[in-house]
Design a protein around this motif. Structure first.
Motif, PDB file in Angstrom:
ATOM      1  N   SER A 174       1.003  -1.433  -0.003  1.00  0.00           N
ATOM      2  CA  SER A 174      -0.131   0.076   0.109  1.00  0.00           C
ATOM      3  C   SER A 174       0.841   1.256  -0.032  1.00  0.00           C
ATOM      4  O   SER A 174       0.233   2.457  -0.136  1.00  0.00           O
ATOM      5  CB  SER A 174      -0.791   0.194   1.356  1.00  0.00           C
ATOM      6  OG  SER A 174      -0.198   0.484   2.330  1.00  0.00           O
ATOM      7  N   MET A 175       2.315   1.100   0.253  1.00  0.00           N
ATOM      8  CA  MET A 175       2.924   2.379   0.267  1.00  0.00           C
ATOM      9  C   MET A 175       3.602   2.675  -1.280  1.00  0.00           C
ATOM     10  O   MET A 175       3.721   1.801  -2.029  1.00  0.00           O
ATOM     11  CB  MET A 175       4.098   1.929   1.312  1.00  0.00           C
ATOM     12  CG  MET A 175       3.849   1.573   2.599  1.00  0.00           C
ATOM     13  SD  MET A 175       5.175   1.520   3.706  1.00  0.00           S
ATOM     14  CE  MET A 175       5.453   3.065   4.063  1.00  0.00           C
ATOM     15  N   GLN A 176       4.176   3.888  -1.041  1.00  0.00           N
ATOM     16  CA  GLN A 176       4.753   4.344  -2.274  1.00  0.00           C
ATOM     17  C   GLN A 176       5.962   3.413  -2.579  1.00  0.00           C
ATOM     18  O   GLN A 176       6.703   3.014  -2.059  1.00  0.00           O
ATOM     19  CB  GLN A 176       5.150   5.799  -2.184  1.00  0.00           C
ATOM     20  CG  GLN A 176       4.074   6.532  -2.171  1.00  0.00           C
ATOM     21  CD  GLN A 176       4.216   8.108  -1.757  1.00  0.00           C
ATOM     22  OE1 GLN A 176       5.436   8.436  -1.766  1.00  0.00           O
ATOM     23  NE2 GLN A 176       3.332   9.048  -1.527  1.00  0.00           N
ATOM     24  N   ARG A 177       6.310   3.209  -4.019  1.00  0.00           N
ATOM     25  CA  ARG A 177       7.353   2.411  -4.282  1.00  0.00           C
ATOM     26  C   ARG A 177       8.491   2.852  -3.419  1.00  0.00           C
ATOM     27  O   ARG A 177       9.477   1.659  -3.008  1.00  0.00           O
ATOM     28  CB  ARG A 177       7.634   2.597  -5.723  1.00  0.00           C
ATOM     29  CG  ARG A 177       8.413   1.462  -6.436  1.00  0.00           C
ATOM     30  CD  ARG A 177       8.614   1.588  -8.002  1.00  0.00           C
ATOM     31  NE  ARG A 177       9.534   0.486  -8.454  1.00  0.00           N
ATOM     32  CZ  ARG A 177      10.769   1.062  -8.597  1.00  0.00           C
ATOM     33  NH1 ARG A 177      11.175   2.171  -8.364  1.00  0.00           N
ATOM     34  NH2 ARG A 177      11.679   0.100  -9.180  1.00  0.00           N
ATOM     35  N   LYS A 179       9.171   4.198  -1.140  1.00  0.00           N
ATOM     36  CA  LYS A 179       9.297   3.924   0.628  1.00  0.00           C
ATOM     37  C   LYS A 179       9.093   2.472   0.928  1.00  0.00           C
ATOM     38  O   LYS A 179       9.750   1.831   1.760  1.00  0.00           O
ATOM     39  CB  LYS A 179       7.873   4.645   1.244  1.00  0.00           C
ATOM     40  CG  LYS A 179       7.749   5.941   1.004  1.00  0.00           C
ATOM     41  CD  LYS A 179       8.970   6.806   1.727  1.00  0.00           C
ATOM     42  CE  LYS A 179       8.508   8.199   1.768  1.00  0.00           C
ATOM     43  NZ  LYS A 179       8.501   8.942   0.612  1.00  0.00           N
ATOM     44  N   ARG A 180       8.520   1.493   0.145  1.00  0.00           N
ATOM     45  CA  ARG A 180       8.403   0.261   0.278  1.00  0.00           C
ATOM     46  C   ARG A 180      10.030  -0.360  -0.155  1.00  0.00           C
ATOM     47  O   ARG A 180      10.299  -1.070   0.838  1.00  0.00           O
ATOM     48  CB  ARG A 180       7.337  -0.309  -0.878  1.00  0.00           C
ATOM     49  CG  ARG A 180       7.266  -1.814  -0.748  1.00  0.00           C
ATOM     50  CD  ARG A 180       6.238  -2.294  -1.597  1.00  0.00           C
ATOM     51  NE  ARG A 180       6.392  -2.023  -3.105  1.00  0.00           N
ATOM     52  CZ  ARG A 180       5.952  -1.299  -3.811  1.00  0.00           C
ATOM     53  NH1 ARG A 180       4.968  -0.494  -3.181  1.00  0.00           N
ATOM     54  NH2 ARG A 180       6.184  -1.005  -5.143  1.00  0.00           N
ATOM     55  N   PHE A 366       1.826   6.809   1.666  1.00  0.00           N
ATOM     56  CA  PHE A 366       0.898   5.826   1.092  1.00  0.00           C
ATOM     57  C   PHE A 366       0.402   6.234  -0.413  1.00  0.00           C
ATOM     58  O   PHE A 366       0.646   7.118  -0.616  1.00  0.00           O
ATOM     59  CB  PHE A 366      -0.180   5.328   1.741  1.00  0.00           C
ATOM     60  CG  PHE A 366       0.108   5.060   3.131  1.00  0.00           C
ATOM     61  CD1 PHE A 366       0.390   3.498   3.316  1.00  0.00           C
ATOM     62  CD2 PHE A 366       0.308   5.675   4.376  1.00  0.00           C
ATOM     63  CE1 PHE A 366       0.874   2.843   4.360  1.00  0.00           C
ATOM     64  CE2 PHE A 366       0.411   5.024   5.368  1.00  0.00           C
ATOM     65  CZ  PHE A 366       0.776   3.716   5.498  1.00  0.00           C
ATOM     66  N   LYS A 367       0.279   5.150  -1.215  1.00  0.00           N
ATOM     67  CA  LYS A 367      -0.366   5.389  -2.355  1.00  0.00           C
ATOM     68  C   LYS A 367      -1.553   5.917  -2.413  1.00  0.00           C
ATOM     69  O   LYS A 367      -2.410   5.998  -1.493  1.00  0.00           O
ATOM     70  CB  LYS A 367      -0.386   4.096  -3.444  1.00  0.00           C
ATOM     71  CG  LYS A 367       0.607   3.262  -3.492  1.00  0.00           C
ATOM     72  CD  LYS A 367       0.224   1.975  -4.172  1.00  0.00           C
ATOM     73  CE  LYS A 367       1.745   1.061  -4.352  1.00  0.00           C
ATOM     74  NZ  LYS A 367       0.960  -0.335  -4.655  1.00  0.00           N
ATOM     75  N   PRO A 368      -2.007   6.832  -3.199  1.00  0.00           N
ATOM     76  CA  PRO A 368      -3.562   7.359  -3.461  1.00  0.00           C
ATOM     77  C   PRO A 368      -4.396   6.191  -3.279  1.00  0.00           C
ATOM     78  O   PRO A 368      -4.305   5.427  -4.361  1.00  0.00           O
ATOM     79  CB  PRO A 368      -3.298   8.347  -4.602  1.00  0.00           C
ATOM     80  CG  PRO A 368      -1.772   8.638  -5.136  1.00  0.00           C
ATOM     81  CD  PRO A 368      -1.131   7.431  -4.583  1.00  0.00           C
ATOM     82  N   GLU A 369      -5.640   6.282  -2.796  1.00  0.00           N
ATOM     83  CA  GLU A 369      -6.456   5.597  -2.836  1.00  0.00           C
ATOM     84  C   GLU A 369      -7.260   5.607  -4.195  1.00  0.00           C
ATOM     85  O   GLU A 369      -7.410   6.742  -4.883  1.00  0.00           O
ATOM     86  CB  GLU A 369      -7.474   5.651  -1.718  1.00  0.00           C
ATOM     87  CG  GLU A 369      -7.061   5.477  -0.317  1.00  0.00           C
ATOM     88  CD  GLU A 369      -8.177   5.707   0.817  1.00  0.00           C
ATOM     89  OE1 GLU A 369      -9.165   5.957   0.283  1.00  0.00           O
ATOM     90  OE2 GLU A 369      -7.840   5.549   1.866  1.00  0.00           O
TER      91      GLU A 369
END
Length: 370
Positions: A174-177, A179-180, A366-369
């Motif tokens: 669920s996190m931005q690339r 950050k993940r 986090f990625k945008p929903e």
């Protein structure tokens, strides 16, 4: 004890740290006592034989162990030939965990408790009184008494709702690339160093485990040229009276050699976990992040916990999925001139804090929903 804990159970935001067993352990272990600058002055309100309100309060001869910093206020008093200490503090010693502080059966009892605090401060001619990390109800009662509000921020992880994360991997997805990838890279470095983790919960934590943890805990303070706030006996009392509220992660090499420990407080009744203490016998790249954030988060997800609080300060926690949460404290100063000056300062600080939080919220990990 039962009456105190019953008030806590019914409170808006109970935490294990406000249980009477926890507070008593701080005193009985010599951790928060008059000799260390914490003179207990607990306040209670009774209706006939029934306890209707209570709070932990201390006369403080310094500002250590509070995490809401008023050193500049004390310095200003000293420069003007006035005594800032002792002051009255409503808080859990060494514990910057937001939660109910004014335990009360209703608003009237809470108001009576505040009046008792005000009377104690006035009768003893104290410079000031402070209520730290309370709830909205607590601070509303304080402000009704004329206390000033101060705002801060911490970083907490919240499990996804209404559908909780099924795994740590799903949380990472669920996190931005970037950050993940950073988290995965940090965990990989720990694995490449040959480190594995063992989680021990409640009664599984043996006296030898507590000894090892305390050794690590002491070394962390020593590395910062400081002395631990908590004694070894405090943790003995925790193991005897509140074992179910503790989770210990032990980092060790594949041959079994222990190298670090991270202690987490847990509240099974509310599904909340709290990062508390950590230490290591040697420096290993990224071990702190894994032991203090990733392992606890993985455990929380596996157990269906709703929240993990990362403790005071640390915007670096955002990149690890812990988001900004506002905190609040309330303050009263007896000296009218200093009270006015502090009120002006708090207004400016509050505006700056709102801007800071807004800036943080524009950089969520986090990625945008969809």
């Amino acid at each position: 004890m039962d009456a105190w804990n019953a008030l806590l159970t019914a409170a808006a935001q109970p935490t294990p740290f406000m249980r009477l067993e926890y507070l008593r352990a701080l005193h009985a272990s010599g951790s928060a006592v008059a000799a260390s600058g914490w003179l207990a002055q607990f306040i209670s309100v009774w209706l006939d034989e029934t306890l209707v309100a209570a709070c932990p309060a201390y006369l403080k001869s310094h500002s250590y162990g509070e995490y809401v910093f008023d050193w500049a206020w004390a310095d200003a008093y000293q420069r003007h030939g006035l005594a800032y200490y002792p002051k009255l503090l409503v808080a859990v010693p060494f514990t910057p965990v937001p939660g109910s502080r004014l335990l009360a059966s209703d608003d009237a009892a809470r108001s009576a408790l505040m009046q008792g605090l005000q009377a104690l401060a006035s009768q003893q001619k104290l410079s000031s009184a402070h209520l730290l990390f309370g709830t909205e109800q607590d601070h509303a009662a304080a402000q009704h008494q004329g206390w000033m509000a101060r705002h801060g921020v911490q970083f907490h992880w919240q499990n996804r709702q209404p559908l909780p994360y099924a795994s740590f991997e799903e949380f990472l997805a669920s996190m931005q690339r970037e950050k993940r990838k950073k988290i995965q890279q940090e965990q990989r470095r720990v694995r490449e160093a040959g480190i594995v983790f063992e989680a021990r919960e409640g009664g599984q934590i043996t006296p030898a485990d507590w000894d090892f943890f305390y050794r690590c805990y002491q070394l962390t303070y020593r590395a910062h040229h400081s002395t631990p706030y908590l004694t070894r006996d405090f943790f003995t009392q925790m193991s005897e009276h509140m074992a179910a509220n503790w989770l210990l992660f032990i980092a060790k090499r594949e041959d079994g050699e222990r190298v670090a420990a991270s202690l987490i407080a847990i509240d099974p009744s509310t599904g909340a976990a709290y990062g508390r203490y950590w230490g290591a016998l040697e420096s290993i790249s990224c071990l702190h992040f894994d032991a203090c954030y990733y392992q606890p988060l993985q455990w929380c997800i596996s157990k269906g916990y709703r929240r993990f609080e990362g403790g005071a300060q640390g915007e670096h926690k955002m990149a690890r999925g812990l988001l900004p949460v506002p905190t609040q404290s309330s303050h009263w100063l007896a000296h009218a001139g200093f009270s006015d000056a502090v009120a002006d300062f708090l207004a400016q600080e509050g505006q700056a804090m709102r801007g800071y939080v807004n800036e943080l919220e524009s950089h969520l990990p986090f990625k945008p929903e969809p």
